[in-house]
Motif scaffolding. Structure first.
Motif, PDB file in Angstrom:
ATOM      1  N   ASN A   2       0.846  -1.182   0.000  1.00  0.00           N
ATOM      2  CA  ASN A   2       0.000   0.000   0.000  1.00  0.00           C
ATOM      3  C   ASN A   2       0.886   1.238   0.000  1.00  0.00           C
ATOM      4  N   VAL A   3       0.875   1.980  -1.117  1.00  0.00           N
ATOM      5  CA  VAL A   3       1.740   3.149  -1.248  1.00  0.00           C
ATOM      6  C   VAL A   3       1.422   4.189  -0.184  1.00  0.00           C
ATOM      7  N   GLU A   4       0.138   4.287   0.180  1.00  0.00           N
ATOM      8  CA  GLU A   4      -0.249   5.297   1.152  1.00  0.00           C
ATOM      9  C   GLU A   4       0.340   5.023   2.528  1.00  0.00           C
ATOM     10  N   LEU A   5       0.756   3.778   2.805  1.00  0.00           N
ATOM     11  CA  LEU A   5       1.324   3.428   4.096  1.00  0.00           C
ATOM     12  C   LEU A   5       2.841   3.295   4.040  1.00  0.00           C
ATOM     13  N   SER A   6       3.471   3.865   3.027  1.00  0.00           N
ATOM     14  CA  SER A   6       4.920   3.804   2.907  1.00  0.00           C
ATOM     15  C   SER A   6       5.489   5.212   2.904  1.00  0.00           C
ATOM     16  N   GLY A   7       6.730   5.320   3.365  1.00  0.00           N
ATOM     17  CA  GLY A   7       7.463   6.575   3.287  1.00  0.00           C
ATOM     18  C   GLY A   7       6.743   7.758   3.913  1.00  0.00           C
ATOM     19  N   GLU A   8       6.831   8.876   3.221  1.00  0.00           N
ATOM     20  CA  GLU A   8       6.303  10.125   3.757  1.00  0.00           C
ATOM     21  C   GLU A   8       4.778  10.154   3.806  1.00  0.00           C
ATOM     22  N   GLY A   9       4.127   9.205   3.146  1.00  0.00           N
ATOM     23  CA  GLY A   9       2.677   9.210   3.131  1.00  0.00           C
ATOM     24  C   GLY A   9       2.034   8.700   4.404  1.00  0.00           C
ATOM     25  N   ARG A  10       2.831   8.094   5.276  1.00  0.00           N
ATOM     26  CA  ARG A  10       2.260   7.509   6.481  1.00  0.00           C
ATOM     27  C   ARG A  10       1.781   8.573   7.464  1.00  0.00           C
ATOM     28  N   ARG A  11       0.744   8.203   8.204  1.00  0.00           N
ATOM     29  CA  ARG A  11       0.223   9.055   9.260  1.00  0.00           C
ATOM     30  C   ARG A  11       0.176   8.250  10.556  1.00  0.00           C
ATOM     31  N   PHE A  12       0.402   8.937  11.672  1.00  0.00           N
ATOM     32  CA  PHE A  12       0.381   8.305  12.990  1.00  0.00           C
ATOM     33  C   PHE A  12      -0.592   9.078  13.878  1.00  0.00           C
ATOM     34  N   ALA A  29       5.165  11.291   8.892  1.00  0.00           N
ATOM     35  CA  ALA A  29       6.359  10.488   9.122  1.00  0.00           C
ATOM     36  C   ALA A  29       7.549  11.320   9.563  1.00  0.00           C
ATOM     37  N   ALA A  30       7.524  12.622   9.310  1.00  0.00           N
ATOM     38  CA  ALA A  30       8.604  13.505   9.714  1.00  0.00           C
ATOM     39  C   ALA A  30       8.407  14.062  11.118  1.00  0.00           C
ATOM     40  N   GLY A  31       7.301  13.694  11.757  1.00  0.00           N
ATOM     41  CA  GLY A  31       7.029  14.166  13.102  1.00  0.00           C
ATOM     42  C   GLY A  31       6.279  15.473  13.179  1.00  0.00           C
ATOM     43  N   LEU A  32       5.750  15.940  12.047  1.00  0.00           N
ATOM     44  CA  LEU A  32       4.995  17.191  12.024  1.00  0.00           C
ATOM     45  C   LEU A  32       3.517  16.918  12.251  1.00  0.00           C
ATOM     46  N   GLU A 306       3.518  10.137  18.820  1.00  0.00           N
ATOM     47  CA  GLU A 306       4.943   9.820  18.751  1.00  0.00           C
ATOM     48  C   GLU A 306       5.206   8.379  19.167  1.00  0.00           C
ATOM     49  N   LEU A 307       4.451   7.905  20.156  1.00  0.00           N
ATOM     50  CA  LEU A 307       4.570   6.509  20.574  1.00  0.00           C
ATOM     51  C   LEU A 307       4.115   5.587  19.455  1.00  0.00           C
ATOM     52  N   ALA A 308       3.050   5.963  18.753  1.00  0.00           N
ATOM     53  CA  ALA A 308       2.588   5.164  17.615  1.00  0.00           C
ATOM     54  C   ALA A 308       3.645   5.081  16.531  1.00  0.00           C
ATOM     55  N   ALA A 309       4.313   6.202  16.257  1.00  0.00           N
ATOM     56  CA  ALA A 309       5.375   6.208  15.233  1.00  0.00           C
ATOM     57  C   ALA A 309       6.545   5.345  15.645  1.00  0.00           C
ATOM     58  N   ALA A 310       6.841   5.335  16.952  1.00  0.00           N
ATOM     59  CA  ALA A 310       7.976   4.542  17.441  1.00  0.00           C
ATOM     60  C   ALA A 310       7.703   3.036  17.360  1.00  0.00           C
ATOM     61  N   GLU A 311       6.419   2.675  17.316  1.00  0.00           N
ATOM     62  CA  GLU A 311       6.045   1.260  17.245  1.00  0.00           C
ATOM     63  C   GLU A 311       6.177   0.689  15.835  1.00  0.00           C
ATOM     64  N   ILE A 312       6.323   1.556  14.827  1.00  0.00           N
ATOM     65  CA  ILE A 312       6.384   1.104  13.431  1.00  0.00           C
ATOM     66  C   ILE A 312       7.808   1.199  12.934  1.00  0.00           C
ATOM     67  N   PRO A 313       8.416   0.085  12.537  1.00  0.00           N
ATOM     68  CA  PRO A 313       9.761   0.142  11.978  1.00  0.00           C
ATOM     69  C   PRO A 313       9.807   1.041  10.745  1.00  0.00           C
ATOM     70  N   SER A 314      10.920   1.726  10.560  1.00  0.00           N
ATOM     71  CA  SER A 314      11.066   2.609   9.394  1.00  0.00           C
ATOM     72  C   SER A 314      11.012   1.802   8.101  1.00  0.00           C
ATOM     73  N   ARG A 315      10.278   2.341   7.134  1.00  0.00           N
ATOM     74  CA  ARG A 315      10.168   1.683   5.822  1.00  0.00           C
ATOM     75  C   ARG A 315      10.814   2.546   4.747  1.00  0.00           C
ATOM     76  N   ASP A 316      11.612   3.483   5.191  1.00  0.00           N
ATOM     77  CA  ASP A 316      12.138   4.448   4.238  1.00  0.00           C
ATOM     78  C   ASP A 316      13.493   4.071   3.674  1.00  0.00           C
ATOM     79  N   GLY A 317      14.088   2.999   4.150  1.00  0.00           N
ATOM     80  CA  GLY A 317      15.440   2.784   3.702  1.00  0.00           C
ATOM     81  C   GLY A 317      15.579   1.671   2.731  1.00  0.00           C
TER      82      GLY A 317
END
Length: 317
Positions: A2-12, A29-32, A306-317
């Motif tokens: 799912n492209v919407e759940l990868s990279g910068e498109g993700r939401r937490f 995904a950038a913490g904004l 922020e806790l939700a974001a920390a629970e998801i491994p990075s998919r950007d690399g």
């Protein structure tokens, strides 16, 4: 994928569902922070055990703004979820599915969310004091013991509801003639008049049942909101300061029952303890005497995102 759940498109998504207010934060995904939404609160123990109320779903809908498919993780803290019981994950999963969120949320009581968000995997204490109150001990972020949190009928001593109820009791005693008139009762009656709950702030025995009916038929937040009135009056009215001192004694008594040790972490949350006022100052003074390391959790919904974001491994690399 799912492209919407990868990279910068993700939401937490992080959500803090308190007794008086619900706050939801959506972060990229950038913490904004992309969106924030607020609305009425909920107490799962007393009002929502059959499912997520519609007013809560509306707050989530405003925060998500049609981007539910982009949400990669959600963490939700809910007031009134009993410690040590299974959290209402299924109910929130169904609500989020209706908003196009396809993953299972992490749901816990609001005290666990507070401690994990601001203390991580450490051991220590936490206390929430807003509409209700509860204190707890954690061992490596796992809840091991609680004090109070028993609801407005049997407990929540020192909470916003407790403070408001005590102020109302004082006002009623003055209105029906059992106690001499004071400035605090006049302020309480004026507040109820400003809300349109009673027709006049005049101290008159004929108004007793109007006050009682207004409180009995209204939401808990009407009583809890009087805590702010009491706290603001504490600097100039001895009877208000006496109530605040009583609330502080109740809150610190709950913490004392947890056998605090020097240099332990103490995380404070809830509207009464995250603003500068005589009540929070009294609790902080007590914590300083106990040599506790205090953290004030002021934006729990953001910390949950922020806790939700920390629970998801990075998919950007």
């Amino acid at each position: 994928m799912n492209v919407e759940l990868s990279g910068e498109g993700r939401r937490f998504v992080g959500a803090d569902l308190g007794g008086s207010r619900t706050r939801v934060v959506v972060m990229d995904a950038a913490g904004l922070v992309i969106h924030r939404a607020e609305g009425e609160g909920v107490n799962w123990l007393t009002t929502a055990r059959s499912g997520v109320p519609e007013n809560i779903e509306r707050v989530f809908a405003r925060a998500l703004d049609g981007q539910g498919r982009r949400v990669a993780a959600t963490v939700i803290g809910v007031a009134g979820v009993l410690p040590f019981e299974e959290p209402p994950t299924r109910a929130f999963r169904q609500m989020l599915l209706a908003l196009d969120v396809t993953h299972d949320p992490v749901v816990m009581n609001d005290l666990e969310l507070l401690f994990r968000s601001f203390a991580g995997w450490r051991s220590g204490l936490a206390q929430v004091a807003g509409t209700g109150t509860i204190a707890a001990r954690f061992s490596e972020s796992f809840l091991t013991r609680t004090v109070d949190g028993y609801g407005p009928t049997l407990g929540d001593s020192g909470s916003g509801y407790w403070l408001g109820r005590e102020a109302l009791r004082l006002a009623l005693r003055e209105v029906d003639g059992r106690a001499p008139r004071s400035g605090l009762s006049q302020i309480v009656l004026h507040h109820l008049t400003s809300l349109g709950l009673i027709p006049s702030s005049e101290v008159c025995p004929d108004h007793v049942w109007g006050i009682v009916n207004a409180i009995d038929s209204g939401p808990r937040s009407v009583v809890a909101d009087l805590a702010r009135v009491v706290i603001e009056a504490a600097a100039r009215l001895p009877e208000a300061m006496s109530l605040v001192a009583g609330a502080a004694a109740e809150l610190t008594g709950s913490l004392s029952a947890l056998d605090p040790q020097p240099h332990e972490s103490l995380v404070l949350g809830g509207s009464l303890l995250t603003h500068d006022n005589p009540l929070s100052a009294a609790v902080m003074s007590w914590a300083d005497q106990q040599q506790l390391e205090v953290t004030v959790g002021r934006d729990v919904a953001l910390a949950a995102a922020e806790l939700a974001a920390a629970e998801i491994p990075s998919r950007d690399g």
